[in-house]
Write a protein that holds these residues in place. Sequence first.
Motif, PDB file in Angstrom:
ATOM      1  N   GLN A 110       0.830  -1.208   0.000  1.00 57.69           N
ATOM      2  CA  GLN A 110       0.000   0.000   0.000  1.00 57.69           C
ATOM      3  C   GLN A 110       0.860   1.252   0.000  1.00 57.69           C
ATOM      4  O   GLN A 110       1.923   1.284   0.626  1.00 57.69           O
ATOM      5  CB  GLN A 110      -0.913   0.010   1.243  1.00 57.69           C
ATOM      6  CG  GLN A 110      -1.868   1.198   1.315  1.00 57.69           C
ATOM      7  CD  GLN A 110      -2.740   1.183   2.563  1.00 57.69           C
ATOM      8  OE1 GLN A 110      -2.447   0.474   3.525  1.00 57.69           O
ATOM      9  NE2 GLN A 110      -3.818   1.943   2.566  1.00 57.69           N
ATOM     10  N   ILE A 112       0.178   5.342   0.855  1.00 52.53           N
ATOM     11  CA  ILE A 112      -0.742   6.386   1.322  1.00 52.53           C
ATOM     12  C   ILE A 112      -0.037   7.719   1.087  1.00 52.53           C
ATOM     13  O   ILE A 112       0.980   8.013   1.709  1.00 52.53           O
ATOM     14  CB  ILE A 112      -1.075   6.233   2.814  1.00 52.53           C
ATOM     15  CG1 ILE A 112      -1.580   4.818   3.110  1.00 52.53           C
ATOM     16  CG2 ILE A 112      -2.120   7.265   3.232  1.00 52.53           C
ATOM     17  CD1 ILE A 112      -1.694   4.508   4.589  1.00 52.53           C
ATOM     18  N   SER A 162      -3.800   5.003  -1.816  1.00 47.70           N
ATOM     19  CA  SER A 162      -4.682   5.823  -0.997  1.00 47.70           C
ATOM     20  C   SER A 162      -4.157   7.252  -1.004  1.00 47.70           C
ATOM     21  O   SER A 162      -2.953   7.468  -0.925  1.00 47.70           O
ATOM     22  CB  SER A 162      -4.715   5.307   0.449  1.00 47.70           C
ATOM     23  OG  SER A 162      -4.811   3.899   0.483  1.00 47.70           O
ATOM     24  N   ILE A 164      -4.850  11.194   0.730  1.00 49.83           N
ATOM     25  CA  ILE A 164      -5.549  11.976   1.749  1.00 49.83           C
ATOM     26  C   ILE A 164      -5.409  13.457   1.421  1.00 49.83           C
ATOM     27  O   ILE A 164      -4.302  14.013   1.463  1.00 49.83           O
ATOM     28  CB  ILE A 164      -5.004  11.654   3.156  1.00 49.83           C
ATOM     29  CG1 ILE A 164      -5.258  10.178   3.467  1.00 49.83           C
ATOM     30  CG2 ILE A 164      -5.664  12.555   4.206  1.00 49.83           C
ATOM     31  CD1 ILE A 164      -4.677   9.702   4.773  1.00 49.83           C
ATOM     32  N   TYR A 213      -5.352   4.969  10.303  1.00 53.85           N
ATOM     33  CA  TYR A 213      -6.611   4.255  10.073  1.00 53.85           C
ATOM     34  C   TYR A 213      -6.662   3.726   8.637  1.00 53.85           C
ATOM     35  O   TYR A 213      -7.035   2.573   8.398  1.00 53.85           O
ATOM     36  CB  TYR A 213      -7.786   5.204  10.331  1.00 53.85           C
ATOM     37  CG  TYR A 213      -9.118   4.511  10.469  1.00 53.85           C
ATOM     38  CD1 TYR A 213      -9.519   3.969  11.690  1.00 53.85           C
ATOM     39  CD2 TYR A 213     -10.003   4.416   9.392  1.00 53.85           C
ATOM     40  CE1 TYR A 213     -10.751   3.350  11.829  1.00 53.85           C
ATOM     41  CE2 TYR A 213     -11.233   3.800   9.513  1.00 53.85           C
ATOM     42  CZ  TYR A 213     -11.598   3.263  10.748  1.00 53.85           C
ATOM     43  OH  TYR A 213     -12.821   2.639  10.879  1.00 53.85           O
ATOM     44  N   VAL A 214      -6.282   4.571   7.699  1.00 55.63           N
ATOM     45  CA  VAL A 214      -6.232   4.158   6.285  1.00 55.63           C
ATOM     46  C   VAL A 214      -5.226   3.013   6.109  1.00 55.63           C
ATOM     47  O   VAL A 214      -5.451   2.076   5.341  1.00 55.63           O
ATOM     48  CB  VAL A 214      -5.881   5.362   5.386  1.00 55.63           C
ATOM     49  CG1 VAL A 214      -5.575   4.922   3.954  1.00 55.63           C
ATOM     50  CG2 VAL A 214      -7.029   6.377   5.396  1.00 55.63           C
ATOM     51  N   LEU A 219      -7.523   1.068   3.341  1.00 57.14           N
ATOM     52  CA  LEU A 219      -8.567   1.756   2.588  1.00 57.14           C
ATOM     53  C   LEU A 219      -7.996   2.322   1.297  1.00 57.14           C
ATOM     54  O   LEU A 219      -6.957   2.969   1.308  1.00 57.14           O
ATOM     55  CB  LEU A 219      -9.170   2.882   3.435  1.00 57.14           C
ATOM     56  CG  LEU A 219      -9.781   2.466   4.782  1.00 57.14           C
ATOM     57  CD1 LEU A 219     -10.355   3.683   5.502  1.00 57.14           C
ATOM     58  CD2 LEU A 219     -10.853   1.398   4.603  1.00 57.14           C
ATOM     59  N   GLU A 220      -8.687   2.097   0.222  1.00 59.62           N
ATOM     60  CA  GLU A 220      -8.209   2.503  -1.097  1.00 59.62           C
ATOM     61  C   GLU A 220      -8.942   3.748  -1.578  1.00 59.62           C
ATOM     62  O   GLU A 220     -10.090   3.986  -1.223  1.00 59.62           O
ATOM     63  CB  GLU A 220      -8.427   1.356  -2.091  1.00 59.62           C
ATOM     64  CG  GLU A 220      -7.807   1.579  -3.456  1.00 59.62           C
ATOM     65  CD  GLU A 220      -7.855   0.327  -4.323  1.00 59.62           C
ATOM     66  OE1 GLU A 220      -7.216   0.329  -5.387  1.00 59.62           O
ATOM     67  OE2 GLU A 220      -8.530  -0.638  -3.935  1.00 59.62           O
ATOM     68  N   TYR A 223      -9.503  10.241   0.208  1.00 63.06           N
ATOM     69  CA  TYR A 223     -10.238  10.625   1.413  1.00 63.06           C
ATOM     70  C   TYR A 223      -9.866  12.061   1.783  1.00 63.06           C
ATOM     71  O   TYR A 223      -8.698  12.439   1.722  1.00 63.06           O
ATOM     72  CB  TYR A 223      -9.901   9.684   2.580  1.00 63.06           C
ATOM     73  CG  TYR A 223     -10.394   8.285   2.355  1.00 63.06           C
ATOM     74  CD1 TYR A 223     -11.689   7.913   2.731  1.00 63.06           C
ATOM     75  CD2 TYR A 223      -9.597   7.340   1.707  1.00 63.06           C
ATOM     76  CE1 TYR A 223     -12.157   6.633   2.485  1.00 63.06           C
ATOM     77  CE2 TYR A 223     -10.058   6.059   1.449  1.00 63.06           C
ATOM     78  CZ  TYR A 223     -11.343   5.707   1.848  1.00 63.06           C
ATOM     79  OH  TYR A 223     -11.815   4.444   1.591  1.00 63.06           O
ATOM     80  N   ILE A 280     -14.731   9.218   5.024  1.00 61.32           N
ATOM     81  CA  ILE A 280     -13.891   8.519   6.005  1.00 61.32           C
ATOM     82  C   ILE A 280     -14.689   8.200   7.270  1.00 61.32           C
ATOM     83  O   ILE A 280     -14.481   7.153   7.899  1.00 61.32           O
ATOM     84  CB  ILE A 280     -12.603   9.333   6.333  1.00 61.32           C
ATOM     85  CG1 ILE A 280     -11.617   8.481   7.130  1.00 61.32           C
ATOM     86  CG2 ILE A 280     -12.924  10.614   7.077  1.00 61.32           C
ATOM     87  CD1 ILE A 280     -11.021   7.322   6.375  1.00 61.32           C
ATOM     88  N   LYS A 283     -16.503   5.068   6.942  1.00 60.25           N
ATOM     89  CA  LYS A 283     -15.629   3.890   7.078  1.00 60.25           C
ATOM     90  C   LYS A 283     -15.342   3.579   8.552  1.00 60.25           C
ATOM     91  O   LYS A 283     -14.581   2.659   8.856  1.00 60.25           O
ATOM     92  CB  LYS A 283     -14.299   4.131   6.343  1.00 60.25           C
ATOM     93  CG  LYS A 283     -14.424   4.226   4.830  1.00 60.25           C
ATOM     94  CD  LYS A 283     -14.781   2.890   4.203  1.00 60.25           C
ATOM     95  CE  LYS A 283     -14.765   2.982   2.673  1.00 60.25           C
ATOM     96  NZ  LYS A 283     -15.146   1.687   2.056  1.00 60.25           N
TER      97      LYS A 283
END
Length: 301
Positions: A110, A112, A162, A164, A213-214, A219-220, A223, A280, A283
């Motif tokens: 992943q 982010i 991801s 943000i 959290y992501v 989480l993809e 956000y 978010i 989620k």
Amino acid sequence: MRVLITGATGLIGQEIVKLCLANDIAVNYLTTSKSKINQSEKTQGFYWNPKQQEIDLDCFKDVDAIIHLAGATISKRWTSTYKKEIISSRKETTQLLVHSLKTIDHTVKQVISASAIGVYPDSLINYYDETFKNFDDSFLSHVVQVWEDEVDAFSKLNITVSKIRIGLVLSNKGGVLMEMAKPIKFGLGAAFGTGEQWQSWIHITDLGQLFLYVLKYRLEGVYNGVAPSHVTNQEFTKTIAMTLEKPFFLPNIPRFFMKLILGDMHTLLFDSQRVSSKKIEDKGFYFEYHHLQPALENLLK
């Protein structure tokens, strides 16, 4: 778990490193300064030079995820040369990471990446969520679009991407809040322009927790990194003054005056973006600081 963090020494990076270590997540970090390279059981530093496309490939060893924050600050006068630096710093760092992962066997699942709500157009009436696509050609919007496009390249390597989009980050260790509080502490607080422009903000603690959290739930997608409540610039400035128990009576500061002082960068103070955090929250993420007053009391008292 082990994460690789770029921009680890910045305001947001320091908060994320602190939270990672508190949650027993080991941290590798990249730095352009060899003097900042330290090695311990939980943190390991590695050298890179994005301008020269140089990187120590050992930084990827046993890494599960990359948290990508690196990029030249936008809080510096936007000369034509520095505008190019703002864009190139985001492109070069991202391209170096992507290219490097293509050349090695790795365990990264992943990425982010930081992004910014500056991608949304200036508006007093719109309420933006992550589905909005009708971006304009403003400088900040262009920066974010270029940045996010580069980050999407990780998906071609079967890595979850991801992003943000961060609002005004409130911290007592630097950043916008400390700059806004300075004149107010001397009784010289004033709103900018009409003061009606929306400002979407987030407490530094909530932002750090949002990144984790992501990461935790993998989480993809995009956000918004903003608190659930929004305030106008007038409310924002007034609430800082009230928290500091200082007067707030001066006339608003005209736009043309700030443009003379800051040049194109003045748009940071006058653009209006009311941005939703609903995605978010849906989620399951909980904001410790929903509203501005408690956030300011935590940071300024």
